[in-house]
Design a protein around this motif. Structure first.
Motif, PDB file in Angstrom:
ATOM      1  N   TYR A 118     -17.783 -19.352 -24.879  1.00 22.25           N
ATOM      2  CA  TYR A 118     -16.749 -18.311 -24.863  1.00 22.25           C
ATOM      3  C   TYR A 118     -15.385 -18.956 -24.597  1.00 22.25           C
ATOM      4  O   TYR A 118     -14.414 -18.702 -25.308  1.00 22.25           O
ATOM      5  CB  TYR A 118     -17.075 -17.281 -23.786  1.00 22.25           C
ATOM      6  CG  TYR A 118     -16.041 -16.199 -23.615  1.00 22.25           C
ATOM      7  CD1 TYR A 118     -16.082 -15.060 -24.402  1.00 22.25           C
ATOM      8  CD2 TYR A 118     -15.041 -16.303 -22.656  1.00 22.25           C
ATOM      9  CE1 TYR A 118     -15.140 -14.046 -24.252  1.00 22.25           C
ATOM     10  CE2 TYR A 118     -14.100 -15.310 -22.497  1.00 22.25           C
ATOM     11  CZ  TYR A 118     -14.152 -14.181 -23.292  1.00 22.25           C
ATOM     12  OH  TYR A 118     -13.209 -13.189 -23.145  1.00 22.25           O
ATOM     13  N   GLU A 147     -16.077 -20.500 -29.395  1.00 20.08           N
ATOM     14  CA  GLU A 147     -17.137 -20.858 -30.334  1.00 20.08           C
ATOM     15  C   GLU A 147     -18.108 -19.724 -30.646  1.00 20.08           C
ATOM     16  O   GLU A 147     -19.091 -19.946 -31.346  1.00 20.08           O
ATOM     17  CB  GLU A 147     -17.922 -22.051 -29.782  1.00 20.08           C
ATOM     18  CG  GLU A 147     -17.076 -23.290 -29.584  1.00 20.08           C
ATOM     19  CD  GLU A 147     -17.803 -24.396 -28.851  1.00 20.08           C
ATOM     20  OE1 GLU A 147     -18.880 -24.131 -28.256  1.00 20.08           O
ATOM     21  OE2 GLU A 147     -17.301 -25.528 -28.865  1.00 20.08           O
ATOM     22  N   LEU A 148     -17.862 -18.532 -30.142  1.00 20.73           N
ATOM     23  CA  LEU A 148     -18.810 -17.432 -30.320  1.00 20.73           C
ATOM     24  C   LEU A 148     -18.432 -16.522 -31.489  1.00 20.73           C
ATOM     25  O   LEU A 148     -17.262 -16.405 -31.848  1.00 20.73           O
ATOM     26  CB  LEU A 148     -18.874 -16.579 -29.046  1.00 20.73           C
ATOM     27  CG  LEU A 148     -19.386 -17.289 -27.805  1.00 20.73           C
ATOM     28  CD1 LEU A 148     -19.270 -16.367 -26.606  1.00 20.73           C
ATOM     29  CD2 LEU A 148     -20.819 -17.734 -27.998  1.00 20.73           C
ATOM     30  N   GLU A 149     -19.450 -15.866 -32.026  1.00 20.98           N
ATOM     31  CA  GLU A 149     -19.206 -14.842 -33.038  1.00 20.98           C
ATOM     32  C   GLU A 149     -18.393 -13.717 -32.402  1.00 20.98           C
ATOM     33  O   GLU A 149     -18.483 -13.473 -31.199  1.00 20.98           O
ATOM     34  CB  GLU A 149     -20.527 -14.268 -33.550  1.00 20.98           C
ATOM     35  CG  GLU A 149     -21.377 -15.243 -34.307  1.00 20.98           C
ATOM     36  CD  GLU A 149     -22.687 -14.615 -34.763  1.00 20.98           C
ATOM     37  OE1 GLU A 149     -22.810 -13.371 -34.736  1.00 20.98           O
ATOM     38  OE2 GLU A 149     -23.578 -15.377 -35.136  1.00 20.98           O
ATOM     39  N   GLU A 150     -17.638 -13.031 -33.212  1.00 25.97           N
ATOM     40  CA  GLU A 150     -16.751 -11.969 -32.724  1.00 25.97           C
ATOM     41  C   GLU A 150     -17.505 -10.915 -31.917  1.00 25.97           C
ATOM     42  O   GLU A 150     -17.044 -10.489 -30.856  1.00 25.97           O
ATOM     43  CB  GLU A 150     -16.028 -11.325 -33.906  1.00 25.97           C
ATOM     44  CG  GLU A 150     -15.037 -10.255 -33.530  1.00 25.97           C
ATOM     45  CD  GLU A 150     -13.773 -10.782 -32.862  1.00 25.97           C
ATOM     46  OE1 GLU A 150     -13.007  -9.965 -32.348  1.00 25.97           O
ATOM     47  OE2 GLU A 150     -13.551 -12.011 -32.860  1.00 25.97           O
ATOM     48  N   SER A 151     -18.660 -10.482 -32.384  1.00 29.26           N
ATOM     49  CA  SER A 151     -19.400  -9.421 -31.691  1.00 29.26           C
ATOM     50  C   SER A 151     -19.831  -9.875 -30.290  1.00 29.26           C
ATOM     51  O   SER A 151     -19.741  -9.102 -29.325  1.00 29.26           O
ATOM     52  CB  SER A 151     -20.615  -8.986 -32.505  1.00 29.26           C
ATOM     53  OG  SER A 151     -21.506 -10.073 -32.702  1.00 29.26           O
ATOM     54  N   ARG A 190     -18.401 -12.308 -28.531  1.00 26.47           N
ATOM     55  CA  ARG A 190     -17.171 -12.487 -27.759  1.00 26.47           C
ATOM     56  C   ARG A 190     -16.683 -11.160 -27.192  1.00 26.47           C
ATOM     57  O   ARG A 190     -16.283 -11.077 -26.028  1.00 26.47           O
ATOM     58  CB  ARG A 190     -16.080 -13.114 -28.630  1.00 26.47           C
ATOM     59  CG  ARG A 190     -14.826 -13.498 -27.854  1.00 26.47           C
ATOM     60  CD  ARG A 190     -13.707 -13.939 -28.777  1.00 26.47           C
ATOM     61  NE  ARG A 190     -13.235 -12.866 -29.639  1.00 26.47           N
ATOM     62  CZ  ARG A 190     -12.461 -11.847 -29.236  1.00 26.47           C
ATOM     63  NH1 ARG A 190     -12.095 -11.743 -27.984  1.00 26.47           N
ATOM     64  NH2 ARG A 190     -12.072 -10.913 -30.085  1.00 26.47           N
TER      65      ARG A 190
END
Length: 66
Positions: free
Chosen positions: A13, A17-21, A23
């Motif tokens: 986070y 590096e996380l996907e939007e959902s 995050r």
């Protein structure tokens, strides 16, 4: 998302590096959880230290010795 799930992903986070959902889920959790927010602040503090660190001033001068 619970604290354990957030803490497992906190580094990713912080590094973006996380996907939007994921995050967004983590952001929502962090807004309501002071303990996880403090842990995130620890990551941010460590990053600030590394950014401020200048390895050229931290390496001993060979002429002066260690």
């Amino acid at each position: 998302m619970n604290c354990e799930q957030v803490r497992d992903r906190l580094s990713a986070y912080h590094d973006g590096e996380l996907e939007e959902s994921v995050r967004l889920e983590m952001s929502a959790h962090l807004e309501g959880c002071p303990a996880c927010e403090r842990e995130l602040q620890t990551y941010q503090g460590m990053s600030a230290l590394f950014e401020a660190w200048d390895p050229m001033t931290s390496v001993p001068d060979a002429e002066r010795g260690w």
